[in-house]
Design a protein around this motif. Structure first.
Motif, PDB file in Angstrom:
ATOM      1  N   MET A 157       0.860  -1.187   0.000  1.00 17.70           N
ATOM      2  CA  MET A 157       0.000   0.000   0.000  1.00 17.70           C
ATOM      3  C   MET A 157       0.895   1.235   0.000  1.00 17.70           C
ATOM      4  O   MET A 157       1.748   1.385   0.854  1.00 17.70           O
ATOM      5  CB  MET A 157      -0.871  -0.027   1.253  1.00 17.70           C
ATOM      6  CG  MET A 157      -1.940   1.014   1.250  1.00 17.70           C
ATOM      7  SD  MET A 157      -2.898   1.004   2.765  1.00 17.70           S
ATOM      8  CE  MET A 157      -3.887  -0.433   2.565  1.00 17.70           C
ATOM      9  N   LYS A 158       0.728   2.072  -0.997  1.00 16.22           N
ATOM     10  CA  LYS A 158       1.606   3.227  -1.105  1.00 16.22           C
ATOM     11  C   LYS A 158       0.990   4.406  -0.350  1.00 16.22           C
ATOM     12  O   LYS A 158      -0.209   4.481  -0.176  1.00 16.22           O
ATOM     13  CB  LYS A 158       1.763   3.669  -2.559  1.00 16.22           C
ATOM     14  CG  LYS A 158       2.032   2.543  -3.508  1.00 16.22           C
ATOM     15  CD  LYS A 158       3.468   2.136  -3.472  1.00 16.22           C
ATOM     16  CE  LYS A 158       3.716   1.070  -4.497  1.00 16.22           C
ATOM     17  NZ  LYS A 158       4.663   0.078  -4.139  1.00 16.22           N
ATOM     18  N   VAL A 208       9.474   3.952   9.259  1.00 17.08           N
ATOM     19  CA  VAL A 208       8.884   4.391   7.979  1.00 17.08           C
ATOM     20  C   VAL A 208       8.615   5.898   8.055  1.00 17.08           C
ATOM     21  O   VAL A 208       8.943   6.661   7.137  1.00 17.08           O
ATOM     22  CB  VAL A 208       7.578   3.597   7.685  1.00 17.08           C
ATOM     23  CG1 VAL A 208       6.829   4.177   6.489  1.00 17.08           C
ATOM     24  CG2 VAL A 208       7.892   2.118   7.436  1.00 17.08           C
ATOM     25  N   THR A 263       5.875  -8.644  -6.532  1.00 15.08           N
ATOM     26  CA  THR A 263       7.235  -8.114  -6.654  1.00 15.08           C
ATOM     27  C   THR A 263       7.411  -6.931  -5.720  1.00 15.08           C
ATOM     28  O   THR A 263       6.553  -6.044  -5.661  1.00 15.08           O
ATOM     29  CB  THR A 263       7.510  -7.645  -8.101  1.00 15.08           C
ATOM     30  OG1 THR A 263       7.481  -8.779  -8.965  1.00 15.08           O
ATOM     31  CG2 THR A 263       8.877  -6.985  -8.229  1.00 15.08           C
ATOM     32  N   GLY A 270      10.099  -3.845  -4.867  1.00  9.38           N
ATOM     33  CA  GLY A 270      11.234  -3.184  -5.499  1.00  9.38           C
ATOM     34  C   GLY A 270      11.790  -2.088  -4.616  1.00  9.38           C
ATOM     35  O   GLY A 270      11.067  -1.462  -3.849  1.00  9.38           O
ATOM     36  N   HIS A 320      12.213   2.699   0.213  1.00  8.40           N
ATOM     37  CA  HIS A 320      11.160   2.551   1.227  1.00  8.40           C
ATOM     38  C   HIS A 320      11.169   1.190   1.924  1.00  8.40           C
ATOM     39  O   HIS A 320      10.397   0.964   2.847  1.00  8.40           O
ATOM     40  CB  HIS A 320       9.779   2.850   0.631  1.00  8.40           C
ATOM     41  CG  HIS A 320       9.252   1.781  -0.283  1.00  8.40           C
ATOM     42  ND1 HIS A 320       7.906   1.603  -0.516  1.00  8.40           N
ATOM     43  CD2 HIS A 320       9.881   0.847  -1.033  1.00  8.40           C
ATOM     44  CE1 HIS A 320       7.746   0.596  -1.366  1.00  8.40           C
ATOM     45  NE2 HIS A 320       8.913   0.133  -1.696  1.00  8.40           N
ATOM     46  N   ALA A 321      12.023   0.266   1.473  1.00  4.87           N
ATOM     47  CA  ALA A 321      12.137  -1.015   2.172  1.00  4.87           C
ATOM     48  C   ALA A 321      13.180  -0.839   3.266  1.00  4.87           C
ATOM     49  O   ALA A 321      14.337  -0.502   2.996  1.00  4.87           O
ATOM     50  CB  ALA A 321      12.558  -2.115   1.208  1.00  4.87           C
ATOM     51  N   THR A 379       8.735  -8.178   0.456  1.00  5.84           N
ATOM     52  CA  THR A 379       9.434  -7.046   1.078  1.00  5.84           C
ATOM     53  C   THR A 379      10.560  -7.540   1.989  1.00  5.84           C
ATOM     54  O   THR A 379      11.687  -7.025   1.946  1.00  5.84           O
ATOM     55  CB  THR A 379       8.441  -6.167   1.871  1.00  5.84           C
ATOM     56  OG1 THR A 379       7.387  -5.797   0.988  1.00  5.84           O
ATOM     57  CG2 THR A 379       9.111  -4.920   2.425  1.00  5.84           C
TER      58      THR A 379
HETATM   59  P1  ADP Z   1       6.561  -2.978  -2.643  1.00  6.09           P
HETATM   60  O1  ADP Z   1       5.675  -2.732  -3.836  1.00  6.09           O
HETATM   61  O2  ADP Z   1       7.979  -2.593  -2.868  1.00  6.09           O
HETATM   62  O3  ADP Z   1       6.360  -4.365  -2.036  1.00  6.09           O
HETATM   63  P2  ADP Z   1       4.775  -2.111  -0.659  1.00  6.09           P
HETATM   64  O4  ADP Z   1       3.969  -0.882  -0.877  1.00  6.09           O
HETATM   65  O5  ADP Z   1       4.116  -3.460  -0.808  1.00  6.09           O
HETATM   66  O6  ADP Z   1       6.026  -1.999  -1.584  1.00  6.09           O
HETATM   67  O7  ADP Z   1       5.420  -2.116   0.792  1.00  6.09           O
HETATM   68  C1  ADP Z   1       6.345  -1.116   1.157  1.00  6.09           C
HETATM   69  C2  ADP Z   1       5.880  -0.497   2.463  1.00  6.09           C
HETATM   70  O8  ADP Z   1       6.021  -1.482   3.499  1.00  6.09           O
HETATM   71  C3  ADP Z   1       6.733   0.670   2.894  1.00  6.09           C
HETATM   72  O9  ADP Z   1       6.280   1.873   2.346  1.00  6.09           O
HETATM   73  C4  ADP Z   1       6.578   0.596   4.415  1.00  6.09           C
HETATM   74  O10 ADP Z   1       5.358   1.200   4.822  1.00  6.09           O
HETATM   75  C5  ADP Z   1       6.495  -0.878   4.694  1.00  6.09           C
HETATM   76  N1  ADP Z   1       7.803  -1.495   4.996  1.00  6.09           N
HETATM   77  C6  ADP Z   1       9.055  -1.058   4.720  1.00  6.09           C
HETATM   78  N2  ADP Z   1       9.988  -1.923   5.159  1.00  6.09           N
HETATM   79  C7  ADP Z   1       9.301  -2.947   5.729  1.00  6.09           C
HETATM   80  C8  ADP Z   1       9.696  -4.151   6.378  1.00  6.09           C
HETATM   81  N3  ADP Z   1      10.975  -4.502   6.518  1.00  6.09           N
HETATM   82  N4  ADP Z   1       8.714  -4.957   6.849  1.00  6.09           N
HETATM   83  C9  ADP Z   1       7.411  -4.623   6.712  1.00  6.09           C
HETATM   84  N5  ADP Z   1       6.976  -3.516   6.122  1.00  6.09           N
HETATM   85  C10 ADP Z   1       7.915  -2.680   5.626  1.00  6.09           C
END
Ligand code: ADP
Ligand code: MG
Length: 361
Positions: free
Chosen positions: A1-2, A135, A260, A262, A279-280, A311
């Motif tokens: 969720m963005k 975050v 996926t 990223g 953001h990860a 993630t």
């Molecule tokens: P992606 O499309 O890259 O999977 P998501 O939107 O699914 O991105 O998840 C990224 C979001 O998860 C970040 O914006 C943050 O809120 C949260 N996040 C970041 N790092 C972690 C982590 N190590 N474990 C769980 N949630 C995370």
């Protein structure tokens, strides 16, 4: 969720749905001239600050509007539970409960929390739903974006509230409660929102009797049956190095979910140092991942599971992600940047999904 602040960035890729492209309708040309292309109801829209796309082969009974209503009511149920941006959402309210007193939560939210913690435990706690304070500190939360990285002191102070041991769930008299070990503890389920959304729509369509469809919510997709030409559904893993949306590798699946994660789309650049932060976030160090793994793709039985794994596996990096996939029999693929070049690696179990040529029947 963005979050909302990445909306504009995601909009640039309006057809690409995050890291996976829904390319299900142009999956090669059937060699058999007797093949007939079926009617498809197709919709695209926005949810959770990102994009979704759905295709129902044979047509949806209520047409595009009916399908949109179905999808949006599924997404609303999820957002109402797990949004950290929407003031009315259950999770938002839990996060505003700055107290160590037990806070009653719904069974639905309790289940998502339990399942995501369980998946986190399977991968060294690298998917950690308590990353919320980090975050926010790194500017990816509901507070504003940053221009400068936080100091090491700020990171270590924030790390005190992060860890899967920083809260507990209690069940009492048929009710679920979450108890924070510190009032500052926050729960962030953003990483599984897309997967939950794709599964919820898929479940509803199955219930209504549809057998051939694909649901994409940004980087998570769930498909059943075949596309309008009788081929396996195809999604494209996005090329993480291309400024314009471009497919890096096609993935074709039958009755599976693909997600996926990223490190390359949602990030900020420190104006002073020029360093880029994704953001990860690694919950062990408190810092955004800085290794050369650009994306991790996971194929699983549910989009939720694939999304909860991707993630964390991205945080662990390509070597560990592939090893984990091999040891646990999950199809995992990674894209890394090595000496300026992309390197694509995958587990043996991922290989059959790269074959998009064959029909399934
Ligand atoms: P992606 O499309 O890259 O999977 P998501 O939107 O699914 O991105 O998840 C990224 C979001 O998860 C970040 O914006 C943050 O809120 C949260 N996040 C970041 N790092 C972690 C982590 N190590 N474990 C769980 N949630 C995370
Ligand atoms: Mg994810």
């Amino acid at each position: 969720m963005k979050n909302k602040s990445v909306l504009s960035m995601v909009m640039l890729f309006s057809l690409c749905c995050g890291s996976l492209w829904n390319t299900g309708c142009d999956n090669g040309s059937p060699s058999d001239a007797s093949d007939k292309t079926q009617t498809v109801t197709k919709i695209q829209g926005k949810t959770m600050g990102t994009f979704y796309a759905i295709k129902v082969v044979g047509g949806y009974k209520g047409g595009e509007d009916g399908l949109r209503n179905l999808a949006e009511s599924c997404f609303k149920e999820i957002v109402d539970k797990i949004s950290t941006f929407d003031k009315h959402a259950e999770l938002y309210r839990l996060n505003e409960h700055f107290s160590t007193e037990p806070y009653e939560i719904s069974d639905g939210l309790s289940k998502i929390i339990q399942d995501t913690v369980y998946i986190g435990h399977r991968i060294e706690n690298a998917t950690d739903i308590t990353v919320g304070p980090l975050v926010n500190l790194w500017g990816f939360g509901k507070d504003k974006r940053l221009e400068k990285a936080p100091s090491d002191e700020e990171v270590s102070a924030t790390l005190k509230y992060v860890g899967l041991d920083k809260f507990e769930l209690r069940f009492d008299n048929g009710k679920s409660y979450l108890i924070k070990s510190d009032p500052q503890v926050q729960i962030d389920l953003a990483t599984v929102g897309e997967g939950l959304g794709a599964d919820a729509v898929a479940k509803k369509l199955l219930f209504e009797g549809y057998q051939n469809f694909m649901v994409n919510v940004a980087g998570a997709s769930r498909s059943y049956g075949v596309n309008d030409k009788g081929y396996k559904w195809k999604v494209g893993i996005e090329d993480p190095t291309s400024p314009a949306p471009k497919v890096f590798a096609p993935v074709c699946t039958l009755d599976k979910a693909v997600a996926t994660a990223g490190s390359y789309r949602n990030f900020f650049k420190d104006d002073t140092t020029g360093k880029v932060y994704s953001h990860a976030i690694d919950p062990k160090t408190g810092y955004p991942v800085s290794h050369h793994t650009l994306s991790v793709t996971v194929i699983a039985e549910s989009a939720y599971e694939a999304d909860a794994l991707d993630t964390g596996l991205l945080v662990l990096g390509a070597d560990k992600a592939l090893l984990w996939g091999r040891e646990n029999n999950y199809a995992v693929a990674t894209i890394e940047l090595v000496d300026g070049k992309t390197v694509f690696r995958y587990t043996d179990t991922f290989k059959p999904f790269l074959d998009c040529g064959a029909k399934t029947n």
